[in-house]
Design a protein around this motif. Sequence first.
Motif, PDB file in Angstrom:
ATOM      1  N   ARG A 100       0.823  -1.206   0.000  1.00  0.00           N
ATOM      2  CA  ARG A 100       0.000   0.000   0.000  1.00  0.00           C
ATOM      3  C   ARG A 100       0.863   1.265   0.000  1.00  0.00           C
ATOM      4  NH1 ARG A 100      -3.041   1.918   4.369  1.00  0.00           N
ATOM      5  NH2 ARG A 100      -2.689   0.061   5.640  1.00  0.00           N
ATOM      6  N   LEU A 101       2.008   1.200   0.708  1.00  0.00           N
ATOM      7  CA  LEU A 101       2.834   2.406   0.865  1.00  0.00           C
ATOM      8  C   LEU A 101       3.835   2.606  -0.268  1.00  0.00           C
ATOM      9  CD1 LEU A 101       3.500   2.265   4.716  1.00  0.00           C
ATOM     10  CD2 LEU A 101       1.910   3.770   3.504  1.00  0.00           C
ATOM     11  N   GLU A 102       4.139   1.537  -0.996  1.00  0.00           N
ATOM     12  CA  GLU A 102       5.192   1.601  -2.015  1.00  0.00           C
ATOM     13  C   GLU A 102       5.037   2.757  -3.008  1.00  0.00           C
ATOM     14  OE1 GLU A 102       5.751  -2.427  -3.356  1.00  0.00           O
ATOM     15  OE2 GLU A 102       7.367  -2.561  -1.883  1.00  0.00           O
ATOM     16  N   PRO A 103       3.824   3.037  -3.504  1.00  0.00           N
ATOM     17  CA  PRO A 103       3.703   4.151  -4.450  1.00  0.00           C
ATOM     18  C   PRO A 103       3.973   5.518  -3.807  1.00  0.00           C
ATOM     19  CG  PRO A 103       1.696   2.779  -4.429  1.00  0.00           C
ATOM     20  CD  PRO A 103       2.540   2.344  -3.296  1.00  0.00           C
ATOM     21  N   THR A 127       8.799   9.256   3.599  1.00  0.00           N
ATOM     22  CA  THR A 127       8.025  10.068   2.665  1.00  0.00           C
ATOM     23  C   THR A 127       7.973  11.514   3.143  1.00  0.00           C
ATOM     24  OG1 THR A 127       5.938  10.212   1.445  1.00  0.00           O
ATOM     25  CG2 THR A 127       5.755   9.699   3.769  1.00  0.00           C
ATOM     26  N   GLU A 128       8.006  12.463   2.230  1.00  0.00           N
ATOM     27  CA  GLU A 128       7.811  13.893   2.521  1.00  0.00           C
ATOM     28  C   GLU A 128       8.682  14.394   3.668  1.00  0.00           C
ATOM     29  OE1 GLU A 128       3.644  14.321   3.312  1.00  0.00           O
ATOM     30  OE2 GLU A 128       3.052  13.541   1.360  1.00  0.00           O
ATOM     31  N   GLY A 129       9.891  13.871   3.794  1.00  0.00           N
ATOM     32  CA  GLY A 129      10.774  14.323   4.877  1.00  0.00           C
ATOM     33  C   GLY A 129      10.515  13.655   6.218  1.00  0.00           C
ATOM     34  N   TYR A 157       0.156   9.554  10.997  1.00  0.00           N
ATOM     35  CA  TYR A 157      -0.155   8.147  11.257  1.00  0.00           C
ATOM     36  C   TYR A 157      -1.487   7.763  10.621  1.00  0.00           C
ATOM     37  CZ  TYR A 157      -0.617   3.735  13.841  1.00  0.00           C
ATOM     38  OH  TYR A 157      -0.747   2.415  14.174  1.00  0.00           O
ATOM     39  N   ALA A 158      -2.465   8.627  10.857  1.00  0.00           N
ATOM     40  CA  ALA A 158      -3.791   8.342  10.306  1.00  0.00           C
ATOM     41  C   ALA A 158      -3.760   8.329   8.781  1.00  0.00           C
ATOM     42  CB  ALA A 158      -4.790   9.384  10.814  1.00  0.00           C
ATOM     43  N   GLN A 159      -2.955   9.247   8.199  1.00  0.00           N
ATOM     44  CA  GLN A 159      -2.866   9.332   6.744  1.00  0.00           C
ATOM     45  C   GLN A 159      -2.230   8.090   6.124  1.00  0.00           C
ATOM     46  OE1 GLN A 159      -0.562  12.880   6.229  1.00  0.00           O
ATOM     47  NE2 GLN A 159      -2.330  14.163   5.787  1.00  0.00           N
ATOM     48  N   PHE A 160      -1.134   7.648   6.711  1.00  0.00           N
ATOM     49  CA  PHE A 160      -0.343   6.625   6.030  1.00  0.00           C
ATOM     50  C   PHE A 160      -0.563   5.209   6.593  1.00  0.00           C
ATOM     51  CE2 PHE A 160       2.009  10.519   5.042  1.00  0.00           C
ATOM     52  CZ  PHE A 160       2.058  10.403   3.652  1.00  0.00           C
ATOM     53  N   VAL A 161      -0.795   5.103   7.898  1.00  0.00           N
ATOM     54  CA  VAL A 161      -0.966   3.772   8.480  1.00  0.00           C
ATOM     55  C   VAL A 161      -2.447   3.465   8.641  1.00  0.00           C
ATOM     56  CG1 VAL A 161      -0.260   2.218  10.334  1.00  0.00           C
ATOM     57  CG2 VAL A 161       1.197   4.160   9.702  1.00  0.00           C
TER      58      VAL A 161
END
Lengths: 89, 348
Positions: free
Chosen positions: B296-299, B314-316, B342-346
């Motif tokens: 899910r995170l690879e892109p 990502t993003e610094g 956290y909520a955004q990515f995980v």
Amino acid sequence: MATVRIPTPLRPHAGGQDRVETAGATVGEILANLGTAFPTLRERLFDGEELRRFVNVYLNNEDIRYLDDLATPVAENDEVSIIPAVAGG
Amino acid sequence: MPAPPHDPLERYSRQVRFPSLGQAGQRALLASKVTLCGCGALGTVLANHLARAGVGNLRIIDRDFIETHNLQRQILFNEQDVRDNLPKAEAAVRKLRSINSTIQIEPVVTDIDHTNVLDLVGDADLILDGTDNFETRYLINDAAIKLGKPWVYGGVIGSEGQTMTIVPGKTPCLRCLIETAPPPGMTPTCETAGVLGPAVAVIASLEAVEAIKLLTGANDALNRDLIMIDIWDWTFRQLKVAGLLGKIDCPCCKHRRFEWLEGGMGSHTTTLCGRNAVQVAARRPEPLNFAELSQRLEPLGEVRHNAFMLRFATEGYEFTIFPDGRAIIKGTNDIAKARTLYAQFVGS
């Protein structure tokens, strides 16, 4: 006069000194005089008139909380130590 | 001369010959259980001493992973551990097993909090402090007083450190000594004041010898003071604290109100001392599926994972995510921002 031992983290607020000779007949008077000489140090030690709850003060090697707190009498040549909490590890 | 195989005490012979320990003391050590909370600077020195001394059952808990700047003082870790992205508890246990294969050592990679602390220390004879923060120490203190177990406090910064041995009912507890933790900004951090490896080693070694005394019943030899040592300017002080017991109106040991255990105190999302990083504690009932999450995170950035952690940049920001859902987010000191990331990515 009694000597107040200043812990490393507070020395910048006491002109870089590790020991300050301070007049006063009780621990409270001594800390008040110290605070007058070094106002930013006072802020670190006191919240209003009360000692901050994470700052401990010892007269020689005894915690003033089981002596007479800030009213504990101090003799010539006594040593008052400010003992901060140490968190790292 | 090689040790006779029938004598399990032979490897400990040099400390068994120390009269105050003896064979009885060694047997007590081998039968004992210790929970070590935190395996960083203090913790690695403590674990090293205890495993070599033959503490029979050692549980080592740590929430963190190894970084290069740890190697200056965290004596069980090496450069390969950094390359392997190993959690500290796991790397420590691997080293300790190669030092002493005859004892039981259990790594636990978790953040100690009010929901798990009683389970983690419940079967221990003794709890040792290798932590770097007061929030965890107050939790340990609550658990120790509630369960009637001794524990040893240690703290270090710069060239100085403190240690105190806490025996419920017999000595003051940590909250008698320090009623509340200093708020952030009021005391120096590891980042501002630094820390010397030898200072850590001195304090942890004092904690270890207290552990050996407690586990072997040498109670008369225990430290009753708050010990303060500065190895740079050579000050060694023994501050008398015994008089605090009963004199302080302590919520914990006098009134048996365990505010930290009840979860009413402290935050579950915390900034990490001197690291420009925030830990987001979001424990999940099921372990995270790293394979799925990395897909899910690879892109969105750079991802890699092993069995113990997933790294995502990502993003610094750099995320280190553990199977229990906890994450350390580097690149911010802002708790709200970290929660958002956290909520955004995980996901929550």
